[in-house]
Write a protein that holds these residues in place. Structure first.
Motif, PDB file in Angstrom:
ATOM      1  N   TYR A   1     -41.472  30.539  -5.651  1.00  0.00           N
ATOM      2  CA  TYR A   1     -39.985  30.359  -5.541  1.00  0.00           C
ATOM      3  C   TYR A   1     -39.573  31.096  -7.067  1.00  0.00           C
ATOM      4  CZ  TYR A   1     -35.384  28.422  -6.630  1.00  0.00           C
ATOM      5  OH  TYR A   1     -33.943  28.382  -6.898  1.00  0.00           O
ATOM      6  N   ALA A   2     -38.390  32.022  -6.964  1.00  0.00           N
ATOM      7  CA  ALA A   2     -38.066  32.591  -8.207  1.00  0.00           C
ATOM      8  C   ALA A   2     -36.518  32.742  -8.092  1.00  0.00           C
ATOM      9  CB  ALA A   2     -38.655  34.044  -8.452  1.00  0.00           C
ATOM     10  N   ALA A   3     -35.723  32.670  -9.178  1.00  0.00           N
ATOM     11  CA  ALA A   3     -34.395  32.620  -9.253  1.00  0.00           C
ATOM     12  C   ALA A   3     -33.998  33.164 -10.533  1.00  0.00           C
ATOM     13  CB  ALA A   3     -33.790  31.352  -8.849  1.00  0.00           C
TER      14      ALA A   3
ATOM     15  N   ARG B   1     -32.909  35.278 -18.263  1.00  0.00           N
ATOM     16  CA  ARG B   1     -33.542  34.203 -17.959  1.00  0.00           C
ATOM     17  C   ARG B   1     -33.794  34.185 -16.582  1.00  0.00           C
ATOM     18  NH1 ARG B   1     -32.655  30.857 -22.530  1.00  0.00           N
ATOM     19  NH2 ARG B   1     -33.170  32.145 -24.497  1.00  0.00           N
ATOM     20  N   ILE B   2     -35.241  33.903 -16.336  1.00  0.00           N
ATOM     21  CA  ILE B   2     -35.787  33.878 -14.975  1.00  0.00           C
ATOM     22  C   ILE B   2     -36.466  32.530 -14.584  1.00  0.00           C
ATOM     23  CG2 ILE B   2     -37.268  34.868 -13.354  1.00  0.00           C
ATOM     24  CD1 ILE B   2     -36.342  37.417 -13.899  1.00  0.00           C
ATOM     25  N   TYR B   3     -36.089  31.918 -13.398  1.00  0.00           N
ATOM     26  CA  TYR B   3     -36.920  30.653 -13.177  1.00  0.00           C
ATOM     27  C   TYR B   3     -37.929  30.901 -12.182  1.00  0.00           C
ATOM     28  CZ  TYR B   3     -37.979  25.928 -11.583  1.00  0.00           C
ATOM     29  OH  TYR B   3     -38.741  24.745 -11.247  1.00  0.00           O
ATOM     30  N   TYR B   4     -39.158  30.595 -12.695  1.00  0.00           N
ATOM     31  CA  TYR B   4     -40.313  30.678 -11.770  1.00  0.00           C
ATOM     32  C   TYR B   4     -40.992  29.257 -11.333  1.00  0.00           C
ATOM     33  CZ  TYR B   4     -44.498  32.582  -9.718  1.00  0.00           C
ATOM     34  OH  TYR B   4     -45.668  32.918  -8.978  1.00  0.00           O
ATOM     35  N   SER B   5     -41.520  29.318 -10.310  1.00  0.00           N
ATOM     36  CA  SER B   5     -42.269  28.189 -10.014  1.00  0.00           C
ATOM     37  C   SER B   5     -42.924  28.454  -8.504  1.00  0.00           C
ATOM     38  CB  SER B   5     -41.461  26.993  -9.365  1.00  0.00           C
ATOM     39  OG  SER B   5     -42.071  25.660  -9.061  1.00  0.00           O
ATOM     40  N   SER B   6     -44.180  27.742  -8.333  1.00  0.00           N
ATOM     41  CA  SER B   6     -45.166  27.887  -7.063  1.00  0.00           C
ATOM     42  C   SER B   6     -45.680  26.562  -6.657  1.00  0.00           C
ATOM     43  CB  SER B   6     -46.275  29.077  -7.272  1.00  0.00           C
ATOM     44  OG  SER B   6     -47.253  28.565  -8.011  1.00  0.00           O
ATOM     45  N   LEU B   7     -46.495  26.655  -5.474  1.00  0.00           N
ATOM     46  CA  LEU B   7     -47.172  25.554  -5.294  1.00  0.00           C
ATOM     47  C   LEU B   7     -48.152  24.871  -6.052  1.00  0.00           C
ATOM     48  CD1 LEU B   7     -47.379  26.170  -1.336  1.00  0.00           C
ATOM     49  CD2 LEU B   7     -45.743  24.598  -2.307  1.00  0.00           C
ATOM     50  N   THR B   8     -48.488  25.848  -6.989  1.00  0.00           N
ATOM     51  CA  THR B   8     -49.635  25.335  -8.130  1.00  0.00           C
ATOM     52  C   THR B   8     -49.152  25.470  -9.534  1.00  0.00           C
ATOM     53  OG1 THR B   8     -50.503  27.624  -7.942  1.00  0.00           O
ATOM     54  CG2 THR B   8     -51.434  26.030  -6.511  1.00  0.00           C
ATOM     55  N   THR B   9     -47.825  26.075  -9.725  1.00  0.00           N
ATOM     56  CA  THR B   9     -47.203  26.461 -11.052  1.00  0.00           C
ATOM     57  C   THR B   9     -46.180  25.570 -11.328  1.00  0.00           C
ATOM     58  OG1 THR B   9     -47.905  28.897 -10.781  1.00  0.00           O
ATOM     59  CG2 THR B   9     -46.483  28.252 -12.604  1.00  0.00           C
TER      60      THR B   9
END
Length: 489
Positions: free
Chosen positions: A170-172, A185-193
């Motif tokens: 997921y990134a936004a 500024r960018i937000y980032y997340s994943s199932l393992t991050t």
């Protein structure tokens, strides 16, 4: 009461609220309303939106005592988002572009879309989700094959694509209040991050990590693996699935328990992001999967349109087909499958357990929209008329039959059902507590099994759950304990 905002008042600081002046009133009660300012802060903007139509009214911010005027004529079926910087309006629009395109206009041309200029054309396989405007750059948020990407466009129309390494994530665009900058500024997340905030150089694309969510305990992202699968549905469509598991707890031999989540409505995409609470399940050997079924927008606008109104059954069939595929491919034991969903995802759960109850050991069904036919026939219930474009208007006999065919309450029958945990909030204005209450009562009357059926009403909660820093964790723990206990029986 619809509980929708429909009036805008002008308030002068230091004066009684009773003296406020009504400056805009929306007569169509199916519209949501928002109030804000343009990127350059030159305009005060009233944003109006139904499921399939947008409208925008503006006022010169330097003349707050003036009157609002329509930016362009309201047109049914025209969905758009507009912003302004300097002399240019930027419009993300579905006009002659199902997956949206980016157009520009000036003050003299904004009211006539035939005079707009095309900046980024429509593409059949790429969904344009939005644009962030800077003085010297634009950042386009696009989605292709379910994956989000950011495309930076400079003043010379040179394009730079920002890429990420995880197979699903997921990134936004985060908060970027100042347009006169060369980084974003960018937000980032994943199932393992864990959730991460980056500063990105818009010229080079280089990312600098500023902050990352702290995870208590001995969490190590290298202990977990995520995957993106494409599952063939019964009609041949390829349904994306994001999943994650702990490497040393997983064997692709059909022995692991599975928790499958889904939503599938309103064009909302459930992107795969990090959940620290889910680690408790992963560390116990669970595989966690998100089924990106039709009704969401992961594969573009058509993915949404093929999961709404007369095509709503596709959402339920996709979810069931994903369950079949994950067990057949060895990701899960066929007798250790759990599923969860809330609100419109609760509707999904209700339909799935009517149509394929044998697939699931346990179900989490939260603030669920279960009595679809009765609710959509009652225009006095909040949000009903606003959602005719999502579910269909059952006053039309054709849509009555469509909704009746899947509405969970109307399709309960004498059969064995899974173990089910149902939660709701007494103050829920979007899905009133009596919907799951009716559903549970009818289930208890007709189901032929001895499985657990728990109904919990939180007397302090609304649609989003009760307030409080730890309350959501308690609600999550309840579902996890319910599933874990079923495995130990």
């Amino acid at each position: 009461q619809t509980l929708l905002g429909f009036q805008v008042y002008r308030h002068v600081l230091g004066t009684p609220q009773a003296d406020d002046v009504l400056v805009y009133e929306e007569q169509d009660k199916s519209f949501f309303m928002g109030l804000g300012k343009s990127r350059d802060e030159s305009l005060i903007i009233i944003d109006l939106a139904t499921t399939e139509t947008n409208d925008t009214w503006v006022l010169d911010a330097n003349n707050p005592e003036g009157g609002f005027s329509a930016l362009m004529p309201r047109e049914e079926g025209h969905e758009f988002d507009v912003d302004k910087l300097g002399d240019t309006f930027y419009i993300v629009t579905n006009w002659q572009a199902k997956n949206f395109r980016l157009m520009t206009a000036t003050q003299s041309t904004i009211a006539d879309k035939h005079r707009w200029q095309e900046h980024t054309p429509h593409r059949e396989n790429v969904l344009l989700e939005g644009v962030e405007i800077f003085d010297d750059y634009l950042i386009l948020t696009e989605r292709e094959l379910g994956q989000t990407r950011f495309v930076v466009v400079d003043q010379q129309a040179e394009r730079l694509t920002l890429e990420f390494d995880d197979p699903c994530y997921y990134a936004a665009i985060a908060m970027n209040p100042e347009p006169n900058v060369s980084s974003a500024r960018i937000y980032y997340s994943s199932l393992t991050t864990p959730g991460s905030l980056y500063d990105v150089d818009l010229k080079t694309g280089n990312k600098t990590l500023l902050k990352q969510q702290q995870v208590l305990g001995d969490f190590n992202p290298e202990h977990y693996r995520s995957e993106r699968l494409m599952v063939t549905a019964r009609d041949g469509e390829q349904v994306p699935v994001s999943l994650v598991y702990r490497i040393d707890q997983f064997n692709k031999d059909g022995s692991n328990p599975l928790l499958q989540y889904g939503y599938g409505a309103y064009g909302i995409t459930i992107d795969p992001s990090f959940s620290s609470s889910s680690l408790s399940l992963l560390d116990r050997g669970f595989v966690y999967a998100i089924a990106h079924i039709r009704g969401g927008e992961m594969l573009g606008r058509h993915w949404y349109e093929q999961g709404k109104k007369q095509y709503k059954q596709n959402s339920f069939s996709d979810f069931i087909d994903v369950t079949h595929a994950l067990t057949e491919q060895g990701y899960a034991h066929p007798e250790k499958v759990f599923a969860s969903g809330g609100s419109a995802g609760g509707l999904l759960m209700g339909a799935v357990v009517n149509q394929a109850p044998e697939l699931y050991l346990g179900i989490g069904c939260h603030v669920p929209f279960l009595d679809v036919l009765t609710t959509m026939l009652d225009e006095s219930i909040p949000l009903t008329t606003n959602e005719y474009d999502e579910w269909g208007n059952p006053n039309d006999p054709a849509f009555y039959d469509v909704i009746q065919a899947y509405s969970p309450y109307d399709n309960i029958k004498p059969q064995a059902y899974p173990n089910i945990l149902v939660t709701t909030g007494f103050h829920d204005s979007q899905v009133q507590y009596w919907e799951p209450m009716k559903w549970v009562a009818k289930l208890r009357e007709l189901k032929t099994d001895d499985n657990i059926l728990v109904f919990k009403t939180d007397m302090d909660a609304g649609h989003g759950g009760a307030s409080g820093r730890f309350k959501s964790l308690e609600e999550k723990a309840l579902e996890m304990a319910f599933f874990i206990a079923l495995l130990s029986n």
